[in-house]
Design a protein around this motif. Structure first.
Motif, PDB file in Angstrom:
ATOM      1  N   GLY A 106       0.788  -1.222   0.000  1.00 56.77           N
ATOM      2  CA  GLY A 106       0.000   0.000   0.000  1.00 56.77           C
ATOM      3  C   GLY A 106       0.819   1.271   0.000  1.00 56.77           C
ATOM      4  O   GLY A 106       0.288   2.343   0.303  1.00 56.77           O
ATOM      5  N   GLU A 107       2.110   1.181  -0.345  1.00 56.49           N
ATOM      6  CA  GLU A 107       2.940   2.382  -0.353  1.00 56.49           C
ATOM      7  C   GLU A 107       2.476   3.388  -1.402  1.00 56.49           C
ATOM      8  O   GLU A 107       2.693   4.592  -1.257  1.00 56.49           O
ATOM      9  CB  GLU A 107       4.403   2.004  -0.599  1.00 56.49           C
ATOM     10  CG  GLU A 107       5.045   1.210   0.530  1.00 56.49           C
ATOM     11  CD  GLU A 107       5.102   2.009   1.818  1.00 56.49           C
ATOM     12  OE1 GLU A 107       5.311   3.229   1.743  1.00 56.49           O
ATOM     13  OE2 GLU A 107       4.908   1.421   2.894  1.00 56.49           O
ATOM     14  N   TRP A 108       1.840   2.889  -2.444  1.00 55.81           N
ATOM     15  CA  TRP A 108       1.387   3.800  -3.495  1.00 55.81           C
ATOM     16  C   TRP A 108       0.338   4.781  -2.965  1.00 55.81           C
ATOM     17  O   TRP A 108       0.156   5.865  -3.522  1.00 55.81           O
ATOM     18  CB  TRP A 108       0.801   3.003  -4.659  1.00 55.81           C
ATOM     19  CG  TRP A 108      -0.411   2.208  -4.297  1.00 55.81           C
ATOM     20  CD1 TRP A 108      -0.454   0.946  -3.790  1.00 55.81           C
ATOM     21  CD2 TRP A 108      -1.778   2.632  -4.391  1.00 55.81           C
ATOM     22  NE1 TRP A 108      -1.743   0.539  -3.558  1.00 55.81           N
ATOM     23  CE2 TRP A 108      -2.581   1.564  -3.922  1.00 55.81           C
ATOM     24  CE3 TRP A 108      -2.401   3.809  -4.819  1.00 55.81           C
ATOM     25  CZ2 TRP A 108      -3.956   1.639  -3.883  1.00 55.81           C
ATOM     26  CZ3 TRP A 108      -3.777   3.894  -4.781  1.00 55.81           C
ATOM     27  CH2 TRP A 108      -4.537   2.820  -4.320  1.00 55.81           C
ATOM     28  N   CYS A 109      -0.355   4.381  -1.886  1.00 53.56           N
ATOM     29  CA  CYS A 109      -1.405   5.239  -1.341  1.00 53.56           C
ATOM     30  C   CYS A 109      -0.846   6.556  -0.830  1.00 53.56           C
ATOM     31  O   CYS A 109      -1.551   7.576  -0.829  1.00 53.56           O
ATOM     32  CB  CYS A 109      -2.139   4.520  -0.221  1.00 53.56           C
ATOM     33  SG  CYS A 109      -2.960   2.990  -0.730  1.00 53.56           S
ATOM     34  N   LEU A 117      -8.427   8.325  -3.074  1.00 54.47           N
ATOM     35  CA  LEU A 117      -8.499   7.425  -1.917  1.00 54.47           C
ATOM     36  C   LEU A 117      -9.880   7.450  -1.277  1.00 54.47           C
ATOM     37  O   LEU A 117     -10.435   6.396  -0.925  1.00 54.47           O
ATOM     38  CB  LEU A 117      -7.429   7.813  -0.896  1.00 54.47           C
ATOM     39  CG  LEU A 117      -5.973   7.732  -1.368  1.00 54.47           C
ATOM     40  CD1 LEU A 117      -5.047   8.225  -0.277  1.00 54.47           C
ATOM     41  CD2 LEU A 117      -5.623   6.306  -1.769  1.00 54.47           C
ATOM     42  N   VAL A 118     -10.449   8.645  -1.119  1.00 55.63           N
ATOM     43  CA  VAL A 118     -11.780   8.753  -0.516  1.00 55.63           C
ATOM     44  C   VAL A 118     -12.825   8.100  -1.409  1.00 55.63           C
ATOM     45  O   VAL A 118     -13.745   7.421  -0.923  1.00 55.63           O
ATOM     46  CB  VAL A 118     -12.122  10.230  -0.251  1.00 55.63           C
ATOM     47  CG1 VAL A 118     -13.583  10.379   0.160  1.00 55.63           C
ATOM     48  CG2 VAL A 118     -11.218  10.796   0.828  1.00 55.63           C
ATOM     49  N   ALA A 119     -12.680   8.273  -2.733  1.00 50.97           N
ATOM     50  CA  ALA A 119     -13.633   7.655  -3.663  1.00 50.97           C
ATOM     51  C   ALA A 119     -13.557   6.132  -3.589  1.00 50.97           C
ATOM     52  O   ALA A 119     -14.584   5.442  -3.628  1.00 50.97           O
ATOM     53  CB  ALA A 119     -13.357   8.137  -5.087  1.00 50.97           C
ATOM     54  N   ASN A 123     -16.797   3.829  -2.198  1.00 52.50           N
ATOM     55  CA  ASN A 123     -17.470   2.872  -3.067  1.00 52.50           C
ATOM     56  C   ASN A 123     -17.219   1.423  -2.660  1.00 52.50           C
ATOM     57  O   ASN A 123     -18.102   0.579  -2.813  1.00 52.50           O
ATOM     58  CB  ASN A 123     -17.020   3.087  -4.517  1.00 52.50           C
ATOM     59  CG  ASN A 123     -17.553   4.378  -5.106  1.00 52.50           C
ATOM     60  OD1 ASN A 123     -18.700   4.465  -5.499  1.00 52.50           O
ATOM     61  ND2 ASN A 123     -16.720   5.400  -5.160  1.00 52.50           N
ATOM     62  N   MET A 124     -16.036   1.132  -2.131  1.00 56.18           N
ATOM     63  CA  MET A 124     -15.703  -0.247  -1.774  1.00 56.18           C
ATOM     64  C   MET A 124     -15.943  -0.550  -0.304  1.00 56.18           C
ATOM     65  O   MET A 124     -16.113  -1.711   0.080  1.00 56.18           O
ATOM     66  CB  MET A 124     -14.238  -0.538  -2.132  1.00 56.18           C
ATOM     67  CG  MET A 124     -13.933  -0.450  -3.608  1.00 56.18           C
ATOM     68  SD  MET A 124     -12.214  -0.909  -3.985  1.00 56.18           S
ATOM     69  CE  MET A 124     -12.218  -2.637  -3.506  1.00 56.18           C
ATOM     70  N   GLY A 125     -15.969   0.480   0.542  1.00 55.00           N
ATOM     71  CA  GLY A 125     -16.226   0.256   1.958  1.00 55.00           C
ATOM     72  C   GLY A 125     -15.182  -0.630   2.596  1.00 55.00           C
ATOM     73  O   GLY A 125     -13.975  -0.434   2.429  1.00 55.00           O
ATOM     74  N   THR A 126     -15.643  -1.663   3.315  1.00 54.92           N
ATOM     75  CA  THR A 126     -14.718  -2.570   3.987  1.00 54.92           C
ATOM     76  C   THR A 126     -13.927  -3.422   3.008  1.00 54.92           C
ATOM     77  O   THR A 126     -12.944  -4.054   3.402  1.00 54.92           O
ATOM     78  CB  THR A 126     -15.499  -3.490   4.938  1.00 54.92           C
ATOM     79  OG1 THR A 126     -16.549  -4.138   4.210  1.00 54.92           O
ATOM     80  CG2 THR A 126     -16.107  -2.691   6.080  1.00 54.92           C
ATOM     81  N   GLY A 127     -14.331  -3.451   1.743  1.00 53.46           N
ATOM     82  CA  GLY A 127     -13.575  -4.198   0.749  1.00 53.46           C
ATOM     83  C   GLY A 127     -12.415  -3.420   0.160  1.00 53.46           C
ATOM     84  O   GLY A 127     -11.655  -3.960  -0.645  1.00 53.46           O
ATOM     85  N   SER A 128     -12.253  -2.161   0.538  1.00 50.59           N
ATOM     86  CA  SER A 128     -11.142  -1.366   0.015  1.00 50.59           C
ATOM     87  C   SER A 128      -9.825  -1.847   0.609  1.00 50.59           C
ATOM     88  O   SER A 128      -9.791  -2.395   1.714  1.00 50.59           O
ATOM     89  CB  SER A 128     -11.355   0.113   0.332  1.00 50.59           C
ATOM     90  OG  SER A 128     -11.506   0.313   1.727  1.00 50.59           O
ATOM     91  N   PRO A 129      -8.701  -1.682  -0.115  1.00 50.72           N
ATOM     92  CA  PRO A 129      -7.404  -2.153   0.386  1.00 50.72           C
ATOM     93  C   PRO A 129      -7.058  -1.538   1.741  1.00 50.72           C
ATOM     94  O   PRO A 129      -7.419  -0.396   2.039  1.00 50.72           O
ATOM     95  CB  PRO A 129      -6.426  -1.702  -0.707  1.00 50.72           C
ATOM     96  CG  PRO A 129      -7.258  -1.551  -1.930  1.00 50.72           C
ATOM     97  CD  PRO A 129      -8.606  -1.094  -1.464  1.00 50.72           C
ATOM     98  N   TRP A 130      -6.330  -2.318   2.536  1.00 51.78           N
ATOM     99  CA  TRP A 130      -5.967  -1.857   3.869  1.00 51.78           C
ATOM    100  C   TRP A 130      -5.130  -0.586   3.804  1.00 51.78           C
ATOM    101  O   TRP A 130      -5.285   0.312   4.628  1.00 51.78           O
ATOM    102  CB  TRP A 130      -5.181  -2.955   4.583  1.00 51.78           C
ATOM    103  CG  TRP A 130      -4.695  -2.536   5.932  1.00 51.78           C
ATOM    104  CD1 TRP A 130      -5.405  -2.494   7.098  1.00 51.78           C
ATOM    105  CD2 TRP A 130      -3.381  -2.078   6.262  1.00 51.78           C
ATOM    106  NE1 TRP A 130      -4.637  -2.042   8.129  1.00 51.78           N
ATOM    107  CE2 TRP A 130      -3.369  -1.781   7.655  1.00 51.78           C
ATOM    108  CE3 TRP A 130      -2.211  -1.894   5.543  1.00 51.78           C
ATOM    109  CZ2 TRP A 130      -2.234  -1.311   8.306  1.00 51.78           C
ATOM    110  CZ3 TRP A 130      -1.076  -1.431   6.198  1.00 51.78           C
ATOM    111  CH2 TRP A 130      -1.093  -1.144   7.559  1.00 51.78           C
ATOM    112  N   VAL A 136      -6.318   7.044   4.440  1.00 57.40           N
ATOM    113  CA  VAL A 136      -7.458   7.955   4.606  1.00 57.40           C
ATOM    114  C   VAL A 136      -7.579   8.395   6.060  1.00 57.40           C
ATOM    115  O   VAL A 136      -7.813   9.577   6.357  1.00 57.40           O
ATOM    116  CB  VAL A 136      -8.756   7.275   4.129  1.00 57.40           C
ATOM    117  CG1 VAL A 136      -9.985   8.077   4.569  1.00 57.40           C
ATOM    118  CG2 VAL A 136      -8.751   7.147   2.613  1.00 57.40           C
ATOM    119  N   ARG A 137      -7.408   7.456   6.987  1.00 61.80           N
ATOM    120  CA  ARG A 137      -7.492   7.812   8.393  1.00 61.80           C
ATOM    121  C   ARG A 137      -6.392   8.794   8.785  1.00 61.80           C
ATOM    122  O   ARG A 137      -6.618   9.758   9.526  1.00 61.80           O
ATOM    123  CB  ARG A 137      -7.402   6.557   9.264  1.00 61.80           C
ATOM    124  CG  ARG A 137      -7.612   6.838  10.742  1.00 61.80           C
ATOM    125  CD  ARG A 137      -7.081   5.725  11.614  1.00 61.80           C
ATOM    126  NE  ARG A 137      -7.157   6.092  13.013  1.00 61.80           N
ATOM    127  CZ  ARG A 137      -6.318   6.909  13.625  1.00 61.80           C
ATOM    128  NH1 ARG A 137      -5.320   7.473  12.948  1.00 61.80           N
ATOM    129  NH2 ARG A 137      -6.451   7.195  14.913  1.00 61.80           N
TER     130      ARG A 137
END
Length: 387
Positions: A106-109, A117-119, A123-130, A136-137
């Motif tokens: 997840g370094e690309w984040c 990231l927010v989008a 849209n993915m909710g809990t299925g979004s990558p860790w 985001v947090r």
């Protein structure tokens, strides 16, 4: 193949009898070109348009319907594979393999724009990558999100308060909504109307932190949280029984009709919480109802600590409870209840003084192991400990 321009300015095939110039295939929409497999493969028609081109341009392919506007669009060879893309794709795959930790960890984040990231999370909710959820947090905590991005994220977090099969997502949502502060209040108040019990309770838990008048809906949901609803008490954030009781004690006068209704509930925990809120909140005129609801909890049962809460609640009523306790001590058929009523009357009449004889009599009933006198030796936080 030669082309000439006629008097009307149209390109005309000078060698119309020469065959081999073919339609390249139908055009793709812009979003179809974003699909990875379309980077490698092209649509193929290969219909021979040599004879048709002699009539001038534009011409429409009778096979695929493509409108050919100029001669440069025709092809002698119409291969399906774009071979020139193969080295590019191979290079991208090799670079991705060599730097796979950049993607998998997840370094690309860290380098992605906040809007993306927010989008993804919305849209993915809990299925979004860790990695996305972590970044985001951190950006929310660092005040790096715009008001629009925070509003978009907030709607997702409020939905995450619902009961589902994903562990800890509601805890994360509560933490992030708390970071947002007062701006999350309208969304949380809207969640009080939800049909999901957990979402209502978690929204109420956050709203109880805000100052200002509570409102009847928040009071009703807080009283609802007194019941044994299965929400875990192991976490202080989710101990909605204790949190609801503490808050309702401060707003006992406003919550009075809801608490009286809860006193008649079939749920033992709801009755105990309502009695505590009424007695510790200083509500007068309801001693009869509180004593009547609490006396059954004096007997031995499977509810841990309910006798302690019942005794403490009746004691906090003070002199107002003495008439109801005297009637109960004279008419109750259970010996243990009659003893408790007499002890409560004596202890209330002692006022600020304390009698060692009364303490010994309380100790003989073994209502609590934390002190001699369950009315005087225990603080309110001990009544509210998770059970």
């Amino acid at each position: 193949m030669e082309w000439r321009v006629n008097a009307s300015g149209t390109h005309v095939n000078a060698n119309a009898g020469v065959r081999g110039w073919k339609c390249p295939g139908p055009r793709r929409s812009w979003h179809a070109n974003l699909l990875p497999w379309n980077w490698l493969l092209r649509p193929v028609c290969a219909y021979d348009l040599s004879g048709s081109a002699g009539a001038g341009f534009p011409i429409r392919c009778p096979e695929c319907g493509r409108l050919v506007e100029r001669a440069g669009e025709l092809r002698r060879r119409c291969g399906r594979v774009r071979w020139w893309t193969m080295p590019i794709i191979a290079g991208v795959l090799w670079a991705s393999f060599e730097h796979r930790s950049f993607i998998t960890a997840g370094e690309w984040c860290r380098h992605a724009p906040s809007g993306l990231l927010v989008a993804i999370e919305r849209n993915m909710g809990t299925g979004s990558p860790w990695g996305v959820r972590r970044e985001v947090r951190e950006r929310l905590d660092g005040a790096a999100l715009t008001p629009g991005q925070r509003a978009s994220l907030r709607s997702r977090l409020v939905r995450d308060l619902r009961a589902d099969h994903h562990r800890f997502n509601s805890l994360r949502a509560m933490e992030m909504l708390r970071m947002m502060g007062a701006e999350a209040e309208p969304d949380l108040r809207a969640a009080l109307h939800s049909d999901d019990h957990q979402q209502r309770q978690f929204a109420a838990s956050l709203l109880r932190r805000f100052p200002g008048p509570p409102g009847p809906l928040l009071i009703r949901v807080s009283v609802e949280g007194l019941a044994d609803d299965g929400i875990a008490d192991w976490n202080a954030e989710l101990a909605n029984f204790g949190g609801s009781v503490r808050w309702l004690i401060e707003h006992a006068q406003d919550a009075r009709p809801f608490l009286l209704e809860s006193l008649g509930s079939d749920d033992a925990q709801a009755r105990l919480g309502a009695a505590m809120a009424l007695s510790f909140g200083g509500v007068t005129g309801e001693a009869e109802a509180v004593v009547e609801a609490m006396l059954p909890h004096i007997e031995d049962n499977d509810i841990a600590g309910d006798a302690l809460i019942a005794v403490a609640s009746m004691f906090r009523l003070g002199e107002e409870a003495i008439p109801a306790l005297e009637r109960a001590s004279a008419s109750d058929t259970m010996e243990r209840r009659r003893l408790v009523c007499r002890l409560l009357i004596d202890d209330i009449r002692m006022g600020d003084a304390r009698s060692r004889a009364i303490d010994r009599r309380w100790r003989s009933l073994r209502i609590t192991r934390l002190g001699d006198n369950p009315c005087r030796d225990i603080e309110i936080w001990q009544y509210l400990s998770p059970r």
